[in-house]
Design a protein around this motif. Structure first.
Motif, PDB file in Angstrom:
ATOM      1  N   UNK A 374       0.841  -1.197   0.000  1.00 44.31           N
ATOM      2  CA  UNK A 374       0.000   0.000   0.000  1.00 44.31           C
ATOM      3  C   UNK A 374       0.881   1.253   0.000  1.00 44.31           C
ATOM      4  N   UNK A 375       1.904   1.241   0.849  1.00 44.22           N
ATOM      5  CA  UNK A 375       2.799   2.403   0.895  1.00 44.22           C
ATOM      6  C   UNK A 375       3.607   2.542  -0.392  1.00 44.22           C
ATOM      7  N   UNK A 376       3.964   1.413  -0.994  1.00 45.04           N
ATOM      8  CA  UNK A 376       4.743   1.472  -2.241  1.00 45.04           C
ATOM      9  C   UNK A 376       3.935   2.119  -3.377  1.00 45.04           C
ATOM     10  N   UNK A 377       2.645   1.813  -3.471  1.00 49.74           N
ATOM     11  CA  UNK A 377       1.874   2.412  -4.579  1.00 49.74           C
ATOM     12  C   UNK A 377       1.644   3.911  -4.347  1.00 49.74           C
ATOM     13  N   UNK A 436       9.483  -4.085  -8.738  1.00 56.68           N
ATOM     14  CA  UNK A 436      10.514  -3.793  -7.721  1.00 56.68           C
ATOM     15  C   UNK A 436      10.195  -4.455  -6.387  1.00 56.68           C
ATOM     16  N   UNK A 437       9.377  -5.496  -6.442  1.00 56.60           N
ATOM     17  CA  UNK A 437       8.852  -6.090  -5.202  1.00 56.60           C
ATOM     18  C   UNK A 437       9.928  -6.526  -4.212  1.00 56.60           C
ATOM     19  N   UNK A 438      11.070  -6.988  -4.736  1.00 62.15           N
ATOM     20  CA  UNK A 438      12.124  -7.483  -3.836  1.00 62.15           C
ATOM     21  C   UNK A 438      12.678  -6.381  -2.939  1.00 62.15           C
ATOM     22  N   UNK A 439      12.495  -5.129  -3.375  1.00 62.73           N
ATOM     23  CA  UNK A 439      13.018  -4.009  -2.578  1.00 62.73           C
ATOM     24  C   UNK A 439      12.045  -3.526  -1.509  1.00 62.73           C
ATOM     25  N   UNK A 440      10.839  -4.079  -1.503  1.00 64.41           N
ATOM     26  CA  UNK A 440       9.851  -3.629  -0.503  1.00 64.41           C
ATOM     27  C   UNK A 440      10.176  -4.222   0.862  1.00 64.41           C
TER      28      UNK A 440
END
Ligand code: F0G
Length: 464
Positions: A374-377, A436-440
């Motif tokens: 949620x924060x990433x989007x 970029x999911x691995x960086x979350x």
């Protein structure tokens, strides 16, 4: 001229726009600092700092010109206003329930219902309680028990009615707990916390039969009754030729009442009601309405709010509108799925739910993967979504934490607000987060209240 009629594949927005509201663009650096200031909780962001706001479909819709004209002509009398009688007539026409008790929104109807009927030791079955519903049940020291069908808990599984109640589990509960400790059986249509999934007419009928056999009132949480009616029309064969309003009337005919947030399928910015058939129960509830909401012919709403709801309930049942509405979520769902992103399948009515557990297996449930996404989007695209996972549901009444069965990010669509290009942009933002999911990273809670903690908790990213 001999022209063939157009077979358009594009389902266009069934309205034109004549009043616009600018949205504000921010840079990613600005959003980083805004999110940090908001305690990494999107609920605490200022709306002006959000580009596309999918926090909720509740109260965020656009009113129609017909609603505005009704609102201009409202009657603001304290008692017996004609706006109330128009509101009451619309609710009765669609639901068939005898008593219509206005409230300022859905949870106020829940408060009145559960304060009146629930007590310590009671059990309330529901397919899945929405968070405010659960909170009201627990506030009255009763137990909120969710019993959606097992298919409803598997995000990727395709099933036409994943919001259905597990009928065997319900029967077993009634047998074991005893009808005297079950003051009401609830059913939430559509099942918001389970992915906005619909409940079939067949299932509604079965729940009703059990309730009637044991003499237990059956109350529908009707927030998204129109969307549920559309799913019945398009997925349950015998309803193909029925109109949404006919289907809605049949749904309500199996129940003894409903709680309603008019902020959803009432197409209004505020409002709600509790509708009941039972005279004695309605009388008790009305007494409480006076105490907490207002006189029973306005219940916390202005006359113009009641006018908006009276028209909105019918507009929500319009076929052209429902076709566009349900297609919008499916359209986003298809874009995400073809990019390899797992979502709750099939797409629900008011929202698309991303399966964050699947996307972010490196973040443990109690480091809140759905919260992280949620924060990433927001950071990537200024999009505000909402976590439906362990921050929302993890805190137990005894103060311990347990991970939620699903970690979802909900992108809920305000009604009649965004267009197809907004949806195209949205898909780009989510796909960028996926790439970029691995960086979350996970999050931990710094500070939170004891109930409904997701609304105001402050969090911080977990540093390795
Ligand atoms: N029941 C369901 C199924 C809901 O989705 C909501 C609200 C309520 C009850 C309470 O209604 O907000 O008018 O008091 N859901 C909103 C949401 C808040 O974002 O899903 P309310």
């Amino acid at each position: 001229m001999n022209l063939k009629p157009l077979q358009s594949q594009t389902i266009i927005e069934p309205f034109r726009i004549r009043s616009v509201e600018p949205i504000r663009f921010t840079t990613m650096d600005e959003r980083k600092s805004l999110l940090e200031k908001a305690g990494y909780n999107p609920f605490l962001l200022k709306a002006n700092d959000v580009l596309i706001d999918l926090l909720t479909d509740s109260g965020t819709g656009a009113l129609s010109s017909d609603q505005w004209s009704g609102m201009m002509a409202s009657d603001e009398s304290y008692a017996g206003s004609s706006s109330f009688y128009r509101f009451e007539a619309a609710v009765q026409d669609i639901t068939g329930f005898k008593h219509v008790i206005p409230t300022h929104q859905g949870r106020a109807a829940e408060n009145i219902l559960f304060t009146t009927i629930a007590k310590e030791g009671d059990v309330i079955p529901n397919n899945t309680h929405f968070d405010t519903t659960r909170a009201h049940v627990e506030h009255n020291k009763a137990e909120a028990r969710d019993m959606v069908i097992p298919e409803g808990k598997q995000p990727q599984l395709i099933h036409p009615f994943k919001g259905n109640m597990d009928i065997d589990a319900l029967e077993e509960t009634v047998e074991k707990v005893g009808h005297e400790r079950i003051p009401v059986i609830m059913l939430t249509i559509t099942n918001n916390s389970g992915g906005g999934q619909p409940v079939s007419m067949e299932n509604i009928r079965s729940v009703s039969q059990i309730a009637r056999k044991h003499n237990i009132p059956f109350i529908i949480d009707a927030c998204r009754f129109a969307e549920n009616s559309w799913f019945i029309k398009t997925r349950e064969e015998e309803y193909e030729d029925k109109s949404p309003i006919e289907i809605a009337r049949e749904i309500f005919s199996y129940a003894d009442g409903c709680t309603m947030s008019a902020k959803k399928d009432g197409m209004s910015n505020i409002g709600g009601f509790l509708a009941l058939n039972d005279d004695v129960l309605a009388q008790e509830c009305r007494s409480l309405v006076i105490l907490t909401e207002g006189f029973p012919t306005y219940g916390g709403m202005a006359g113009y709010d009641m006018e908006a709801v009276a028209k909105g309930l019918y507009e929500a049942l319009d076929e052209g509108y429902l076709r566009y509405r349900i297609r919008s979520s499916a359209y986003l769902g298809e874009k995400l799925t073809s990019a390899g992103i797992s979502i709750v399948q099939p797409t629900g009515g008011h929202a698309v739910y991303i399966d964050a557990k699947k996307m972010l297996p490196h973040i443990p449930p109690l480091e809140y993967p759905a919260w992280s996404l949620t924060n990433a989007v927001y950071l990537l695209g200024g999009v505000r979504a909402v976590e439906i996972g362990s921050v929302m549901f993890g805190l137990q009444p005894d103060g311990t934490e347990k991970d939620a069965s699903m970690e979802l990010v909900r992108l809920a669509f305000p009604r009649r607000v965004y267009t197809q290009s907004h949806v195209d942009y949205l898909a780009e933002v989510i796909i960028a987060a996926f790439e970029q999911r691995k960086n979350l990273k996970g999050y931990k809670i710094v500070k939170a209240p004891k109930v409904l903690r997701h609304f105001s908790a402050r969090l911080t990213p977990v540093e390795p």
